[in-house]
Design a protein around this motif. Structure first.
Motif, mmCIF file in Angstrom:
data_model
loop_
_atom_site.group_PDB
_atom_site.id
_atom_site.type_symbol
_atom_site.label_atom_id
_atom_site.label_comp_id
_atom_site.label_asym_id
_atom_site.label_seq_id
_atom_site.Cartn_x
_atom_site.Cartn_y
_atom_site.Cartn_z
ATOM 1 N N LEU A 71 10.937 -7.498 -5.842
ATOM 2 C CA LEU A 71 9.913 -6.651 -5.107
ATOM 3 C C LEU A 71 10.459 -6.609 -3.384
ATOM 4 C CD1 LEU A 71 6.807 -7.817 -6.602
ATOM 5 C CD2 LEU A 71 7.813 -5.500 -7.124
ATOM 6 N N LEU A 72 10.854 -7.420 -2.842
ATOM 7 C CA LEU A 72 11.157 -7.624 -1.202
ATOM 8 C C LEU A 72 12.483 -6.586 -1.369
ATOM 9 C CD1 LEU A 72 10.639 -8.571 1.306
ATOM 10 C CD2 LEU A 72 11.959 -10.412 0.934
ATOM 11 N N GLY A 73 13.613 -7.050 -2.416
ATOM 12 C CA GLY A 73 14.639 -5.890 -2.306
ATOM 13 C C GLY A 73 14.466 -4.588 -2.403
ATOM 14 N N LEU A 74 13.430 -4.029 -3.369
ATOM 15 C CA LEU A 74 13.058 -2.862 -3.201
ATOM 16 C C LEU A 74 12.409 -2.085 -2.060
ATOM 17 C CD1 LEU A 74 11.574 -2.775 -7.023
ATOM 18 C CD2 LEU A 74 13.515 -1.364 -6.137
ATOM 19 N N SER A 75 11.543 -3.259 -1.372
ATOM 20 C CA SER A 75 10.948 -2.624 -0.270
ATOM 21 C C SER A 75 12.078 -2.420 0.770
ATOM 22 C CB SER A 75 10.019 -3.955 0.046
ATOM 23 O OG SER A 75 9.445 -3.725 1.403
ATOM 24 N N ALA A 77 15.165 -1.620 0.503
ATOM 25 C CA ALA A 77 15.939 -0.300 0.168
ATOM 26 C C ALA A 77 14.877 0.689 0.509
ATOM 27 C CB ALA A 77 16.238 -0.560 -1.096
ATOM 28 N N MET A 78 13.612 0.746 -0.092
ATOM 29 C CA MET A 78 12.681 2.053 0.249
ATOM 30 C C MET A 78 12.905 2.102 1.944
ATOM 31 S SD MET A 78 10.167 1.294 -2.353
ATOM 32 C CE MET A 78 9.072 2.895 -2.228
ATOM 33 N N THR A 79 12.556 1.073 2.700
ATOM 34 C CA THR A 79 12.484 1.318 4.271
ATOM 35 C C THR A 79 13.758 1.808 4.742
ATOM 36 O OG1 THR A 79 10.880 -0.603 4.085
ATOM 37 C CG2 THR A 79 11.891 -0.113 6.297
ATOM 38 N N ARG A 80 14.661 1.404 4.257
ATOM 39 C CA ARG A 80 16.288 1.837 4.953
ATOM 40 C C ARG A 80 16.443 3.283 4.369
ATOM 41 N NH1 ARG A 80 20.447 -3.050 3.752
ATOM 42 N NH2 ARG A 80 19.608 -4.570 5.384
ATOM 43 N N ARG A 81 15.994 3.871 3.262
ATOM 44 C CA ARG A 81 16.042 4.982 2.841
ATOM 45 C C ARG A 81 15.063 5.880 3.630
ATOM 46 N NH1 ARG A 81 15.185 7.180 -3.398
ATOM 47 N NH2 ARG A 81 15.809 9.378 -3.062
ATOM 48 N N SER A 82 13.922 5.457 3.714
ATOM 49 C CA SER A 82 12.948 6.271 4.742
ATOM 50 C C SER A 82 13.218 6.570 6.129
ATOM 51 C CB SER A 82 11.548 5.784 4.571
ATOM 52 O OG SER A 82 11.655 4.759 5.143
ATOM 53 N N THR A 83 13.855 5.740 6.591
ATOM 54 C CA THR A 83 14.249 5.518 8.138
ATOM 55 C C THR A 83 15.759 5.931 8.432
ATOM 56 O OG1 THR A 83 14.789 3.071 8.009
ATOM 57 C CG2 THR A 83 12.505 3.983 8.595
ATOM 58 N N GLY A 84 16.594 5.923 7.347
ATOM 59 C CA GLY A 84 18.023 6.210 7.546
ATOM 60 C C GLY A 84 18.825 5.197 7.832
ATOM 61 N N GLY A 85 18.225 4.141 7.417
ATOM 62 C CA GLY A 85 19.150 2.622 7.744
ATOM 63 C C GLY A 85 18.886 2.207 9.089
ATOM 64 N N ALA A 86 17.814 2.966 10.065
ATOM 65 C CA ALA A 86 17.661 2.477 11.408
ATOM 66 C C ALA A 86 16.253 2.517 11.447
ATOM 67 C CB ALA A 86 18.631 3.067 12.297
ATOM 68 N N SER A 87 15.776 1.592 12.596
ATOM 69 C CA SER A 87 14.548 1.805 12.891
ATOM 70 C C SER A 87 14.347 0.998 14.400
ATOM 71 C CB SER A 87 13.478 0.737 11.776
ATOM 72 O OG SER A 87 13.900 -0.694 12.029
ATOM 73 N N SER A 257 7.197 -7.866 -17.055
ATOM 74 C CA SER A 257 5.616 -7.608 -16.826
ATOM 75 C C SER A 257 5.526 -7.455 -15.309
ATOM 76 C CB SER A 257 4.946 -8.988 -17.150
ATOM 77 O OG SER A 257 5.186 -9.283 -18.533
ATOM 78 N N GLN A 258 6.320 -8.327 -14.354
ATOM 79 C CA GLN A 258 5.656 -8.137 -12.988
ATOM 80 C C GLN A 258 6.463 -6.966 -12.181
ATOM 81 O OE1 GLN A 258 3.554 -10.049 -11.953
ATOM 82 N NE2 GLN A 258 3.408 -10.299 -9.701
ATOM 83 N N VAL A 259 7.873 -6.878 -12.665
ATOM 84 C CA VAL A 259 8.694 -5.631 -11.771
ATOM 85 C C VAL A 259 8.701 -4.437 -12.398
ATOM 86 C CG1 VAL A 259 10.953 -5.389 -10.863
ATOM 87 C CG2 VAL A 259 10.060 -7.700 -10.668
ATOM 88 N N LEU A 260 9.329 -4.360 -13.686
ATOM 89 C CA LEU A 260 9.680 -3.349 -14.482
ATOM 90 C C LEU A 260 8.271 -2.447 -14.921
ATOM 91 C CD1 LEU A 260 11.913 -1.608 -15.348
ATOM 92 C CD2 LEU A 260 11.874 -2.876 -17.444
ATOM 93 N N GLY A 261 7.328 -3.306 -15.407
ATOM 94 C CA GLY A 261 5.992 -2.634 -15.974
ATOM 95 C C GLY A 261 5.345 -2.133 -14.735
ATOM 96 N N GLN A 262 5.212 -2.864 -13.685
ATOM 97 C CA GLN A 262 4.309 -2.535 -12.593
ATOM 98 C C GLN A 262 4.936 -1.161 -11.799
ATOM 99 O OE1 GLN A 262 1.372 -3.182 -12.120
ATOM 100 N NE2 GLN A 262 1.254 -5.458 -13.020
ATOM 101 N N THR A 263 6.284 -1.389 -11.717
ATOM 102 C CA THR A 263 7.157 -0.308 -10.976
ATOM 103 C C THR A 263 7.052 1.155 -11.584
ATOM 104 O OG1 THR A 263 8.359 -2.008 -9.993
ATOM 105 C CG2 THR A 263 9.363 0.322 -9.870
ATOM 106 N N LEU A 264 7.180 0.917 -12.920
ATOM 107 C CA LEU A 264 7.391 2.105 -13.919
ATOM 108 C C LEU A 264 5.866 2.745 -13.803
ATOM 109 C CD1 LEU A 264 9.451 1.231 -16.987
ATOM 110 C CD2 LEU A 264 10.203 2.728 -15.244
ATOM 111 N N MET A 265 5.023 2.095 -13.819
ATOM 112 C CA MET A 265 3.430 2.340 -13.857
ATOM 113 C C MET A 265 3.397 3.202 -12.557
ATOM 114 S SD MET A 265 0.833 2.997 -15.777
ATOM 115 C CE MET A 265 0.933 1.706 -17.212
#
Length: 326
Positions: A71-75, A77-87, A257-265
């Motif tokens: 989940l932290l890795g997803l977070s 990746a999503m933050t870098r994508r939204s900020t263009g890799g820089a903040s 149960s924790q990653v795929l199920g919750q993320t897809l939902m």
């Protein structure tokens, strides 16, 4: 993707007179499949707990701890994508978790740990279908909970589906099991699960309004996992798997149960009508019943099936009312 589809629709000589409809139907069908896959993944939780080499509470601990870095890795990746890799320093400061919210994360993690502990133990005493169903009675707990905690008005229109739910509980638990002590213990644990999950949702909702979802879930998962490990040790459960298969089962539990199920939902329900999404969510106990029947030979009597049907109707009715529909 949408731009490409629209472009193709305007240049194709065989375009239908309503070009938007096929792509809309196709897109919605994709998200329906996502929700269905999420439901099947979430319902697998009880299966992995039953065949795990460690205790049920320890299984919940690994489910959360293995999911946290994913989940932290997803977070990230999503933050870098939204900020263009820089903040900027100001942006990093704005997303820093305050001390008050850190305490809320700890509290939410403990609620989630209590939810997982009770739910996983319930699988050992009752059927997968009943445990999944009773743990989904959250709508009837959220309303009075918000009244006592925040003074929110309890909607009177919720009384009728609540009465129907009580009738379903009577049919399922009292008539369906004949008050068998072992079965009753599992059902009561599953009901308690719904209470702690409702408390977790109250905390998580406040945190979600200020922080990105996967980041919050990663932090909550760490607290939950550590708390579950402590409880497992106190209960004297077996904590360490003794084979590679045991470790793989725990990893599969975390991923499904924790990653795929919750993320897809979480992703799919954003693009579907709430009423349709609610129907799909109610398929989780049905999927669990299928797993229980095929893998563990768990049979449900006609009376139990009737109780489950009544509860499904009451939960769907309550969700409709709480979402502002008649």
């Amino acid at each position: 993707m949408s731009g490409t589809t629209m472009s193709g629709a305007t240049t194709s000589p065989t375009t239908s007179p309503h070009p938007g409809r096929p792509s809309l139907f196709k897109g919605r069908g994709r998200y329906q499949l996502m929700v269905l896959g999420a439901v099947c993944c979430l319902a697998l939780g009880g299966v992995f707990v039953r065949i795990s080499e460690v205790g049920p509470v320890a299984s919940g601990a690994y489910r959360s701890l293995f999911a946290a870095p994913m989940l932290l890795g997803l977070s990230v990746a999503m933050t870098r994508r939204s900020t263009g890799g820089a903040s900027t320093p100001a942006e990093r400061k704005a997303t820093r978790i305050t001390l008050r919210d850190q305490l809320l994360i700890a509290l939410g993690g403990l609620f989630l740990a209590a939810d997982l502990c009770l739910w996983n133990i319930s699988f050992l005493y009752t059927s997968l279908a009943e445990s999944n169903l009773l743990a989904n009675l959250v709508p009837f707990i959220i309303a009075p909970l918000c009244f006592f905690l925040f003074g929110d008005r309890v909607p009177w229109k919720l009384v009728l589906p609540a009465v129907l739910a009580l009738g379903g509980l009577y049919v399922l638990v009292i008539l369906g099991t004949g008050l068998d002590p072992t079965h009753l213990r599992g059902d009561l644990l599953a009901l308690a699960t719904a209470v702690f999950y409702a408390l977790f949702l109250v905390v998580a909702k406040g945190l979600r309004e200020r922080y990105e979802a996967t980041r919050i879930m990663a932090s909550l998962s760490v607290v939950c996992g550590v708390a579950c490990l402590a409880v497992a040790a106190v209960l004297g459960e077996k904590i360490w798997p003794h084979t590679a298969r045991g470790w793989l089962l725990l990893i599969a539990l975390a991923v499904t149960s924790q990653v795929l199920g919750q993320t897809l939902m979480a992703h799919a329900v954003k693009f579907l009508p709430l009423q349709l999404a609610a129907i799909f969510v109610l398929l989780q106990p049905i999927a669990a019943a299928g797993y229980g029947f095929v893998l563990f030979g768990q049979h449900l009597s006609p009376v139990q099936l009737a109780g489950i049907g009544i509860l499904l109707v009451s939960i769907f009715w309550a969700k409709n009312l709480l979402e502002g529909r008649k």
